[in-house]
Design a protein around this motif. Sequence first.
Motif, PDB file in Angstrom:
ATOM      1  N   HIS A  54       0.830  -1.210   0.000  1.00  0.00           N
ATOM      2  CA  HIS A  54       0.000   0.000   0.000  1.00  0.00           C
ATOM      3  C   HIS A  54       0.865   1.260   0.000  1.00  0.00           C
ATOM      4  CE1 HIS A  54      -3.572  -2.388   0.653  1.00  0.00           C
ATOM      5  NE2 HIS A  54      -2.962  -2.988   1.667  1.00  0.00           N
ATOM      6  N   ILE A  55       0.546   2.188  -0.859  1.00  0.00           N
ATOM      7  CA  ILE A  55       1.284   3.447  -0.949  1.00  0.00           C
ATOM      8  C   ILE A  55       1.212   4.202   0.375  1.00  0.00           C
ATOM      9  CG2 ILE A  55       1.341   5.699  -2.109  1.00  0.00           C
ATOM     10  CD1 ILE A  55       0.252   4.204  -4.618  1.00  0.00           C
ATOM     11  N   GLY A  56       0.067   4.185   1.025  1.00  0.00           N
ATOM     12  CA  GLY A  56      -0.102   4.891   2.296  1.00  0.00           C
ATOM     13  C   GLY A  56       0.882   4.435   3.361  1.00  0.00           C
ATOM     14  N   VAL A  57       1.204   3.163   3.378  1.00  0.00           N
ATOM     15  CA  VAL A  57       2.177   2.657   4.359  1.00  0.00           C
ATOM     16  C   VAL A  57       3.559   3.237   4.061  1.00  0.00           C
ATOM     17  CG1 VAL A  57       3.358   0.561   5.173  1.00  0.00           C
ATOM     18  CG2 VAL A  57       0.875   0.584   4.928  1.00  0.00           C
ATOM     19  N   TRP A  58       3.921   3.336   2.785  1.00  0.00           N
ATOM     20  CA  TRP A  58       5.230   3.909   2.438  1.00  0.00           C
ATOM     21  C   TRP A  58       5.285   5.401   2.784  1.00  0.00           C
ATOM     22  CZ3 TRP A  58       9.464   1.220   1.672  1.00  0.00           C
ATOM     23  CH2 TRP A  58       9.316  -0.133   1.392  1.00  0.00           C
ATOM     24  N   VAL A  59       4.166   6.090   2.632  1.00  0.00           N
ATOM     25  CA  VAL A  59       4.112   7.495   3.051  1.00  0.00           C
ATOM     26  C   VAL A  59       4.326   7.570   4.565  1.00  0.00           C
ATOM     27  CG1 VAL A  59       2.635   9.552   3.209  1.00  0.00           C
ATOM     28  CG2 VAL A  59       2.651   8.183   1.109  1.00  0.00           C
ATOM     29  N   MET A  60       3.688   6.673   5.303  1.00  0.00           N
ATOM     30  CA  MET A  60       3.874   6.632   6.760  1.00  0.00           C
ATOM     31  C   MET A  60       5.332   6.340   7.106  1.00  0.00           C
ATOM     32  SD  MET A  60       0.328   4.676   7.776  1.00  0.00           S
ATOM     33  CE  MET A  60       0.881   4.218   9.391  1.00  0.00           C
ATOM     34  N   TYR A  61       5.977   5.430   6.358  1.00  0.00           N
ATOM     35  CA  TYR A  61       7.390   5.115   6.607  1.00  0.00           C
ATOM     36  C   TYR A  61       8.259   6.376   6.501  1.00  0.00           C
ATOM     37  CZ  TYR A  61       6.692  -0.006   6.199  1.00  0.00           C
ATOM     38  OH  TYR A  61       6.319  -1.312   6.375  1.00  0.00           O
ATOM     39  N   VAL A  62       7.977   7.222   5.522  1.00  0.00           N
ATOM     40  CA  VAL A  62       8.750   8.457   5.355  1.00  0.00           C
ATOM     41  C   VAL A  62       8.585   9.355   6.585  1.00  0.00           C
ATOM     42  CG1 VAL A  62       8.956  10.590   4.000  1.00  0.00           C
ATOM     43  CG2 VAL A  62       8.711   8.384   2.835  1.00  0.00           C
ATOM     44  N   GLY A  63       7.354   9.518   7.043  1.00  0.00           N
ATOM     45  CA  GLY A  63       7.105  10.340   8.233  1.00  0.00           C
ATOM     46  C   GLY A  63       7.753   9.762   9.478  1.00  0.00           C
ATOM     47  N   LEU A  64       7.650   8.451   9.649  1.00  0.00           N
ATOM     48  CA  LEU A  64       8.268   7.798  10.801  1.00  0.00           C
ATOM     49  C   LEU A  64       9.786   7.930  10.762  1.00  0.00           C
ATOM     50  CD1 LEU A  64       6.025   4.606  10.932  1.00  0.00           C
ATOM     51  CD2 LEU A  64       6.140   6.402  12.685  1.00  0.00           C
ATOM     52  N   ALA A  65      10.380   7.833   9.570  1.00  0.00           N
ATOM     53  CA  ALA A  65      11.835   7.983   9.438  1.00  0.00           C
ATOM     54  C   ALA A  65      12.265   9.400   9.811  1.00  0.00           C
ATOM     55  CB  ALA A  65      12.282   7.646   8.019  1.00  0.00           C
ATOM     56  N   ALA A  66      11.498  10.394   9.384  1.00  0.00           N
ATOM     57  CA  ALA A  66      11.811  11.786   9.728  1.00  0.00           C
ATOM     58  C   ALA A  66      11.732  11.981  11.247  1.00  0.00           C
ATOM     59  CB  ALA A  66      10.860  12.741   9.015  1.00  0.00           C
ATOM     60  N   ASN A  67      10.687  11.451  11.860  1.00  0.00           N
ATOM     61  CA  ASN A  67      10.545  11.569  13.320  1.00  0.00           C
ATOM     62  C   ASN A  67      11.680  10.843  14.044  1.00  0.00           C
ATOM     63  OD1 ASN A  67       8.258  13.125  13.187  1.00  0.00           O
ATOM     64  ND2 ASN A  67       6.845  11.469  13.648  1.00  0.00           N
ATOM     65  N   LEU A  68      11.988   9.639  13.590  1.00  0.00           N
ATOM     66  CA  LEU A  68      13.039   8.857  14.244  1.00  0.00           C
ATOM     67  C   LEU A  68      14.393   9.557  14.127  1.00  0.00           C
ATOM     68  CD1 LEU A  68      13.619   6.300  15.853  1.00  0.00           C
ATOM     69  CD2 LEU A  68      13.994   5.107  13.684  1.00  0.00           C
TER      70      LEU A  68
END
Length: 185
Positions: A54-68
């Motif tokens: 799902h594209i939405g999960v990859w978008v979430m991965y980008v946000g989580l990586a920025a936060n991390l």
Amino acid sequence: MQMRWAALSAGLALVLMAAQLATIRTTGSALAVRIVLPTTIALVPLALWPHRRHIGVWVMYVGLAANLAAILANGGLMPIERPTVASAIGEERAAAYHAGEWIAGSKDVLVEGGRGRLPALGDGIVIRIGDRGMVASPGDLVVWAGIVVLGAEASWGWQRRRTKGTASEATRAGERAEGGAITRT
């Protein structure tokens, strides 16, 4: 079986985020938050891995990586600058916090004017809720966008399945009508 695994993985991601929130809100220990916050953020992508198509999960991965990245760069806490704190909770309450100090009940460490590491990725966006404010990071906004995209993908998939199912039923009904009653000739 695959559907059950997908549900379990999504549930695990939700449990990780709930554990993070509970720790942040209930503990009086900056050390506990410094351990739980980056750990849960790092584990959520693993929990969501079965949903990677799902594209939405990859978008979430980008946000989580920025936060991390921002959290790890600041010793396990998200950087936040004093003007943001003052805007969110008021000047009087903000004055009670000192630079380099964990803001109890939050995931934030107070940094002074650009002194923190990766402050641009930190909590710097104030979202007004009534007379109070909530802070978010650019990564949080990207995660929320990913959730919206994921919801849209799920809705689209549901509609496609429903339309496909209706078309199949109509085709079968048409075949039955064309054949009519079986008669011997």
